[in-house]
Design a protein around this motif. Structure first.
Motif, PDB file in Angstrom:
ATOM      1  N   PHE A 197       0.878  -1.173   0.000  1.00  0.00           N
ATOM      2  CA  PHE A 197       0.000   0.000   0.000  1.00  0.00           C
ATOM      3  C   PHE A 197       0.911   1.216   0.000  1.00  0.00           C
ATOM      4  CE2 PHE A 197      -2.556   3.239   2.366  1.00  0.00           C
ATOM      5  CZ  PHE A 197      -3.447   3.496   1.328  1.00  0.00           C
ATOM      6  N   VAL A 198       0.936   1.940  -1.132  1.00  0.00           N
ATOM      7  CA  VAL A 198       1.876   3.043  -1.303  1.00  0.00           C
ATOM      8  C   VAL A 198       1.219   4.222  -1.996  1.00  0.00           C
ATOM      9  CG1 VAL A 198       3.928   1.558  -1.401  1.00  0.00           C
ATOM     10  CG2 VAL A 198       2.713   2.117  -3.502  1.00  0.00           C
ATOM     11  N   ALA A 199       1.870   5.367  -1.839  1.00  0.00           N
ATOM     12  CA  ALA A 199       1.555   6.546  -2.630  1.00  0.00           C
ATOM     13  C   ALA A 199       2.663   6.675  -3.664  1.00  0.00           C
ATOM     14  CB  ALA A 199       1.512   7.790  -1.754  1.00  0.00           C
ATOM     15  N   GLY A 200       2.286   7.051  -4.875  1.00  0.00           N
ATOM     16  CA  GLY A 200       3.274   7.202  -5.932  1.00  0.00           C
ATOM     17  C   GLY A 200       2.775   8.151  -6.999  1.00  0.00           C
ATOM     18  N   THR A 201       3.612   8.382  -7.991  1.00  0.00           N
ATOM     19  CA  THR A 201       3.267   9.309  -9.063  1.00  0.00           C
ATOM     20  C   THR A 201       3.590   8.720 -10.421  1.00  0.00           C
ATOM     21  OG1 THR A 201       5.429  10.372  -9.044  1.00  0.00           O
ATOM     22  CG2 THR A 201       3.741  11.342  -7.641  1.00  0.00           C
ATOM     23  N   VAL A 202       2.944   9.311 -11.418  1.00  0.00           N
ATOM     24  CA  VAL A 202       3.251   9.024 -12.810  1.00  0.00           C
ATOM     25  C   VAL A 202       3.429  10.376 -13.477  1.00  0.00           C
ATOM     26  CG1 VAL A 202       2.353   8.101 -14.985  1.00  0.00           C
ATOM     27  CG2 VAL A 202       1.933   6.873 -12.845  1.00  0.00           C
TER      28      VAL A 202
END
Length: 183
Positions: free
Chosen positions: A14-19
Motif C-alpha cells: 500500500f503506497v503513494a506514488g506518481t506518474v
C-alpha cells in the motif's frame, strides 16, 4: 448501481506514488495483494500530504495509549515505482482514517468523486449505496512506512522558489516577489 468497495486487509503493498514528470505528475494510492490484484486511485498532491500527516498523528496518539504497540519510526522499505499498468479506478473526493482497536490496525478509505458532494456518514461505512471506495487495513508498521514514502513522494517535486515558495520550472518562473521579473 451498487457501490463498489475494493477491500484490502493487510495488503502486500500500500503506497503513494506518481506518474509523470515534476510539474505534470498524477498522484496515486495503490494497493496490491498476494493474489496479484492491484487497485490504483488518483488523488491530489495535497491529499497525499494530508493523509500522511493525519496518519502520523493518529499513530502517535495510539502509541500513547496503554496496551498498544506502535513503532515510533519506520524506514522506507519500498522504493519501487507503482505497479504497472497504473489503471485509475476513480478520482478520490474524500478520505477517511480510523484505528481498528480489535484488529490493532489502521483503516484508510478513499471515496470516489460523484455528481454530488460526499456525505460524511458514507466514509468508512458498509452501506451498499454511495460512491465507490478503496478501503485498506494495514498494520501500524506498514502505516509508518506509508507515511515516510508518501512524504518522500510529495517532496520529490519541483524545488520551491526561495522568495515566494512557488514551484520553480526548469526555465524559472515569474516571481511575484520580484515584481514579475524572471528568476
Amino acid at each position: 448501481m451498487p457501490r463498489q468497495v475494493f477491500l484490502f486487509d493487510r495488503p502486500s503493498r500500500f503506497v503513494a506514488g506518481t506518474v509523470g514528470q515534476p510539474g505534470d505528475r498524477t498522484f496515486y494510492l495503490q494497493a496490491a495483494d498476494a493474489a496479484g490484484r492491484v487497485v490504483s486511485v488518483a488523488l491530489e498532491k495535497a491529499q497525499v500530504q494530508v493523509l500522511a500527516d493525519r496518519m502520523n498523528e493518529l499513530l502517535d496518539e495510539i502509541a500513547s495509549r496503554p496496551n498498544t504497540v506502535v513503532p515510533p519510526d519506520a524506514e522506507v522499505d519500498d522504493l519501487e515505482p507503482l505497479t504497472a499498468p497504473v489503471d485509475e479506478e476513480f478520482r478520490v473526493a474524500a478520505m477517511g482514517l480510523a484505528w481498528d482497536g480489535d484488529a490493532q490496525a489502521v483503516v484508510v478509505e478513499a471515496v470516489a468523486a460523484g455528481d454530488e458532494p460526499v456525505e460524511e456518514d458514507v466514509i468508512l461505512s458498509d452501506s451498499d449505496e454511495g460512491p465507490d471506495a478503496l478501503r485498506v487495513t494495514i498494520t501500524p508498521a506498514a502505516a509508518r512506512a506509508f507515511v515516510v514514502r508518501a512524504r518522500r513522494v510529495v517532496a520529490a517535486g519541483r524545488p520551491a522558489c526561495p522568495l515566494c515558495s512557488l514551484p520553480l520550472d526548469p526555465a524559472g518562473h515569474v516571481c511575484p516577489r520580484q515584481n514579475g521579473y524572471r528568476r
